[in-house]
Design an enzyme around this catalytic site. Sequence first.
Site: not given
Length: 716
Positions: A179-180, A388, A390, A392, A411, A547, A552, A686
């Site tokens: 992911n990020c 990480m 916006c 996390s 993540n 989390y 969105e 974010g």
Amino acid sequence: MYVEQLNEQMVIKRDGRKANFDLIKIRNAVEASMKAIDLEDETFLEEILLEVVSELPNKTDMTIDEIQHCVENTLMKSTYPDVARAYIEYRHDRDHERENITDMHKSVEKLLQKDKTVVNENANKDATVFNTQRDLTAGAVAKSYALKYMLPKHVSNAHLKGEIHFHDLDYSPYHAMTNCCLIDIEGMLKKGFTIGNANVESPKSIQTATAQIAQIIANVASSQYGGCSVDRIDEVLSVYARLNFEKHKKDAVEWVVPEKQEGYAAEKTRKDIYDAMQSLEYEINTLYTSNGQTPFVTLGFGLGQDWFAREIQKAILKVRIGGVGKDKHTAIFPKLVFSIRRGTNLNAADSNYDIKQLALECSSKRMYPDVLNYDSLVRLTGDFKVPMGCRSFLPAWKNENGEHVNAGRNNLGVVTLNIPRIAIQSGGNKDRFWEIFHERMKTVKDALLFRLNRVRQARPENAPILYKYGAFGKRLQDGENVDQLFNKERSTISIGYIGLYEAATVFYGGEWEGDAEAKNFTLDIVKELKTYADDWKEKYGYWFSVYSTPSESLTDRFNRLDKEKYGVIKDITDKDYYQNSFHYDVRKKITPFEKIDFEKDYPEFCSGGFIHYCEYPKMVHNTKALEAVWDYSYDRVAYLGTNTPIDKCYECDFEGEFVPTEEGFKCPSCGNTDPEKADVVKRTCGYLGNPMKRPMVHGRHVEISNRVKHMEDLGE
């Protein structure tokens, strides 16, 4: 058959799992069918339920089809056969819709027909360009394939029904992607790296360093599906700015009189720094990743105190204030996060207080930077780092040498729980709420473990920039096990949630925020999520985090599915959106101070991802009021964003807030609706976005906060 006996019966679900019989589900389905024909008859409803109970097959295990057949027959024999038709039509529509979602042909057809739920799913993807269309097409196929053939049946079914949301299905699990992340920029610049056919050496100037950073960001963003961050960029780049200074000092010895040599070198270096940061801003905003969007990148800065770091901080802010392009519009990326620390820049006596003033000016004019409050973040996560992407956040983690490490960590993905659905299904019964909650968390766990096992199947050669060339810190060789970069709690994998406001509204009504019992109920929900996360972390050796999902398009999806299933419910499904995470109801007007005080209790239990927002009127000429909120937040919340109207019309030079319309936005002064003649910037979960150029599925997806009641509360 009596209800007591039925409660001990098992039901065989469509995915093969067994679950306890639940009469409330039948009640909800019949009640929804009655609402579909505008029938209100509580006596009829109770009679139908008793009849269904008496007619159900007396056997150890019942199937879903047997139960539905019994309900249909009972309704058809009743005094209101139209209810039966509504029930049958609803079941047929739901089954048909489920089949369509997992049908690859139907998924691609929706894309070709420009279905808004597909082409407008991401606020920063331009669905009109070929590379984005190609990515959306591949994503539609990957999503359908994953739901039909890859995910465990009960996880896929829960996602399709809207009980949970398995995020980023267009990328994962079809690909074993992460992911990020927090890119290890410092290590990559210092040790060099490889991109394509180029073996890149350590830079010898700040201009080269920022050029390399842009290329790293582009490649990292193309190798994962989430956001990426560069932490402490002012401190990382100060090393390379010093090289510029040393070079200019050597030149000055030859061309400048001795007493002016130091000043000459400093001025030349200051110009180099500004040019480098301006180039980085432009390069990031002109980059396109392989999926057809600008990289979702965050830059963290603000703690460096030497001359070079200070100049880099000032350059970042001045470049953002100046805008991009000939019309000087607001840059959407990178997201800027300014770190505030007592003794560094918080108070007037601190050495970097002047840069805080510049950050306030920038935030009032360009919405960014958001601010990270050092002491509050350390209290919540154990040490300091930017998020990480916006929002996390990584927990504190030490390597085998006992050193704190954040750069290079990541993540592994998110699965979000639909909290309002559980509350609606409970019928306002707290015991029933927790029963459903605990049952649903089993599915969340299975979904996360599947996600975890899938990403561990990646090989270093799948994403060389991440695994082989330093973005994830340790550099692996082809064939090595990537799990060493994830396990022992190095990575996070996240339990997401949405809609605490709506969940409490089921039990306490829509004005519950002042009710301590109601708020404690919402806190109990995130506490329980954290208990699960801690238990799973202990059992599996990976850091499960809670989390606050940046929902969105999910704010629309969950609400839409629940409205279809349960009808219009005041203050819950009637709004066409669900409230993101723990945020105060956006329809209510409160002061920033009240909002901070209300929300500050939640991140203790969801420190794996969170952000707070306050919304203001135009603040350009009142930055002291904005500073009052920042200062108030310092010891209360860790991460705070500024929402203020910064829209600009290029037709009449209006500056302020455009008016939302059914089609988009228009200038309140001249009525301009042309996206090419205006700069409309809103916060989208974010990150910033331009909804005139990139519309979302629903206008409320812009994750706004709450308007200010009285300007005197801000010190005006």
